[in-house]
Write a protein that holds these residues in place. Structure first.
Motif, PDB file in Angstrom:
ATOM      1  N   THR A 255       0.837  -1.206   0.000  1.00  0.00           N
ATOM      2  CA  THR A 255       0.000   0.000   0.000  1.00  0.00           C
ATOM      3  C   THR A 255       0.865   1.246   0.000  1.00  0.00           C
ATOM      4  N   SER A 256       0.278   2.344  -0.459  1.00  0.00           N
ATOM      5  CA  SER A 256       1.007   3.620  -0.479  1.00  0.00           C
ATOM      6  C   SER A 256       1.268   4.118   0.937  1.00  0.00           C
ATOM      7  N   PHE A 261       5.437   5.331   4.976  1.00  0.00           N
ATOM      8  CA  PHE A 261       6.105   5.142   6.270  1.00  0.00           C
ATOM      9  C   PHE A 261       7.547   4.708   6.057  1.00  0.00           C
ATOM     10  N   ALA A 262       7.778   3.813   5.090  1.00  0.00           N
ATOM     11  CA  ALA A 262       9.141   3.390   4.791  1.00  0.00           C
ATOM     12  C   ALA A 262       9.970   4.546   4.257  1.00  0.00           C
ATOM     13  N   ARG A 319       6.349  10.424  -1.078  1.00  0.00           N
ATOM     14  CA  ARG A 319       4.965  10.001  -0.874  1.00  0.00           C
ATOM     15  C   ARG A 319       4.121  10.294  -2.115  1.00  0.00           C
ATOM     16  N   TRP A 320       4.287  11.484  -2.700  1.00  0.00           N
ATOM     17  CA  TRP A 320       3.544  11.820  -3.916  1.00  0.00           C
ATOM     18  C   TRP A 320       3.899  10.839  -5.039  1.00  0.00           C
ATOM     19  N   GLN A 321       5.212  10.563  -5.178  1.00  0.00           N
ATOM     20  CA  GLN A 321       5.640   9.727  -6.292  1.00  0.00           C
ATOM     21  C   GLN A 321       5.193   8.280  -6.129  1.00  0.00           C
ATOM     22  N   GLN A 376       6.644  11.589  13.609  1.00  0.00           N
ATOM     23  CA  GLN A 376       5.879  10.970  12.536  1.00  0.00           C
ATOM     24  C   GLN A 376       6.323   9.531  12.276  1.00  0.00           C
ATOM     25  N   SER A 377       7.612   9.276  12.432  1.00  0.00           N
ATOM     26  CA  SER A 377       8.099   7.908  12.224  1.00  0.00           C
ATOM     27  C   SER A 377       7.601   6.975  13.322  1.00  0.00           C
ATOM     28  N   LEU A 378       7.345   7.505  14.534  1.00  0.00           N
ATOM     29  CA  LEU A 378       6.880   6.675  15.642  1.00  0.00           C
ATOM     30  C   LEU A 378       5.371   6.484  15.626  1.00  0.00           C
ATOM     31  N   ALA A 379       4.630   7.578  15.351  1.00  0.00           N
ATOM     32  CA  ALA A 379       3.173   7.522  15.473  1.00  0.00           C
ATOM     33  C   ALA A 379       2.456   7.357  14.140  1.00  0.00           C
ATOM     34  N   GLY A 380       3.139   7.640  13.032  1.00  0.00           N
ATOM     35  CA  GLY A 380       2.482   7.608  11.730  1.00  0.00           C
ATOM     36  C   GLY A 380       2.409   9.006  11.139  1.00  0.00           C
TER      37      GLY A 380
END
Length: 527
Positions: A255-256, A261-262, A319-321, A376-380
């Motif tokens: 999924t996007s 997240f990655a 993320r856009w790409q 953001q990396s911890l919570a999303g």
């Protein structure tokens, strides 16, 4: 200077919204962000709507106007169809922003039989792939190529200097790759206009060192653009090398949201490797489980107002790409899930070759960005919120809590007139939940909340809290007070009449008190 070809799709934010069925092509419609109208349809223009208008003014001008919020992810996702057409004619296009692409023109022009033939081949390929009407321009250097696309022309190499010198300073805004850089250039252009610097020739008459000292990275970028330099095209050399970070994923990413997240984790890793250095471009490479590879190059110089590539700027573009690739793959040609992702910073320099702004380097902003990226990396990515200032008449309405990925959506403008607004200073602390308080006059009688139309009450002499509040005694004397300030707004939405007071109490911090629906409540307090 390099001979460059630029492809520009006019009004791309509107074209992307039309492509996804959000707007009728014949209807009066606009794409609007927190600052104003970004793009408008011909029907809206005929009814008096103009670019930069505030939403309320645009709707007042054209009541039947369709307003769509801008969405960078949507614009990048739909723009992938345009890039698919470009891939038939040119290799390694560089995305300045969705709707604007630039590439080396020399090889493709030889292959097509000439520069005019190249322009014709590009427009035809884009129409076949996406149906979009694109403008193509060819010239020496970045700015000249972009301006040539605006006029759909080819500028001879020996006429580049004259072509650029006659352009107004506002032509620099055509190269902006981010909203922040657009604001910085807007401020630079406005300041130059005050000093009578209105054309690029006037700007180039200034010493480059003085521009670097006064305006920092934004000024030097503008100066190099005005001179016709290759500010956008990446250059591979020992002085401007590449730094990358890549990772295999097992199990693959389907999924996007998982891919985004990655991307955040990789962006942080790449940012750590770039510490103290600047870069100009971000190369995004993805590989699926079937071995298919996708590559796109994004301009990031100036994405954060300077040359440094922040995790936030990288994550947005990745993320856009990825959203564009995964969406297109699902519709057209399923070829497996994402098994490998790599981010590579191109045009890496020392970070100190752009001059020092008069107002400093903004290290505090970088620390904030790193902390935000970590959260953001911890919570999303979509679960971290930020506080953003907006317009309003009282302190609570002037603060908005919005997702960090889109902190400027739907904000009221700070600038402008707000009649009846509570005068500053604003409270240092706004209580998340207000606390009820009783006010008494010098005879010990309770003071009722006055109607907004009266705006008078006896002098408060003492108070008593109905609930415990840290650092504020449960009861005590009122030493000084100011007000009342009545406020009556949006009664048609059921908003009650309000009355504000400022109280200085004997053994605690000064208080901001609001009265509404017959009850006094503590809104916040001052240091």
């Amino acid at each position: 200077m390099t001979r460059q070809v630029c492809l520009w799709v006019p009004n791309w934010p509107l074209a992307a919204a039309i492509s996804e069925g959000l707007i009728d092509p014949e209807a009066p419609a606009v794409v609007h962000d927190a600052r104003g109208v970004r793009a408008l349809s011909p029907a809206a223009g005929r009814r008096g709507v103009r670019r930069g208008m505030r939403r309320r003014a645009a709707v007042a001008t054209c009541p039947e106007l369709v307003v769509v919020a801008d969405d960078p992810a949507r614009e990048a996702r739909v723009f992938e169809t345009v890039l698919t057409g470009l891939d038939e004619v040119i290799a390694l296009p560089v995305i300045i922003r969705p709707g604007l692409v630039i590439a080396d023109a020399r090889g493709p022009a030889r292959h097509c039989g000439g520069e005019w033939e190249l322009a014709e081949a590009l427009t035809g390929a884009v129409v076949r792939a996406s149906g979009a009407e694109a403008h193509v321009g060819i010239a020496e250097g970045t700015l000249a190529a972009i301006l040539a696309a605006r006029s759909q022309g080819v500028v001879p190499a020996d006429q580049t200097a004259q072509f650029l010198a006659a352009q107004p300073m506002t032509a620099l805004s055509a190269v902006t790759s981010s909203a922040r850089l657009a604001r910085d250039l807007e401020e630079l252009i406005e300041l130059c206009d005050r000093f009578g610097i209105r054309t690029l020739a006037d700007f180039l008459a200034l010493p480059r060192a003085a521009v670097a000292t006064r305006f920092g990275t934004t000024g030097i970028t503008a100066y190099d653009l005005a001179r016709g330099h290759d500010v956008v095209m990446p250059h591979a050399s020992s002085e401007r090398a590449e730094v990358g970070a890549g990772r295999e994923y097992d199990p693959p990413l389907a999924t996007s949201e998982a891919a985004a997240f990655a991307a955040r984790s990789l962006a942080e890793e790449l940012a750590d490797r770039l510490t103290g250095r600047s870069c100009t471009h971000l190369l995004v490479t993805a590989r699926t489980t079937t071995g298919t590879s996708h590559e796109r190059t994004w301009v990031v110089a100036g994405a954060d107002g300077g040359g440094r590539l922040t995790p936030a700027a990288m994550t947005d573009r990745v993320r856009w790409q990825l959203d564009a690739w995964l969406t297109r793959r699902g519709k057209d040609a399923p070829d497996g899930e994402l098994s490998y992702l790599e981010l590579r910073a191109q045009g890496v320099g020392s970070g100190d070759d752009r001059g020092t702004p008069l107002w400093g380097r903004g290290d505090d902003r970088e620390r904030v960005d790193r902390a935000l990226a970590r959260l953001q990396s911890l919570a999303g990515i979509s679960r971290v919120n930020v506080l953003v200032e907006q317009g309003g008449r009282d302190p609570r309405s002037r603060v908005a809590v919005l997702p960090a990925v889109a902190p400027h959506d739907g904000l009221r403008p700070v600038a402008g007139s707000w009649p009846g607004a509570l005068l500053g200073p604003a409270p240092t602390v706004l209580l998340e939940t207000t606390v009820t308080i009783q006010l008494f006059d010098s005879r010990g009688e309770p003071i009722a909340v006055p109607p907004a139309h009266r705006g008078w009450l006896p002098a408060p002499a003492s108070y008593r809290l109905n609930e415990a509040l840290p650092a504020i005694p449960p009861q005590g004397a009122v030493v000084q007070w100011a007000g009342p300030w009545p406020l009556l707004e949006r009664w048609w939405e059921g908003l009650p009449e309000r009355c504000y007071l400022q109280l200085v109490i004997a053994d605690g911090p000064p208080l901001l008190v609001v009265g509404a629906r017959g009850t006094w409540r503590i809104e916040g307090h001052y240091d």
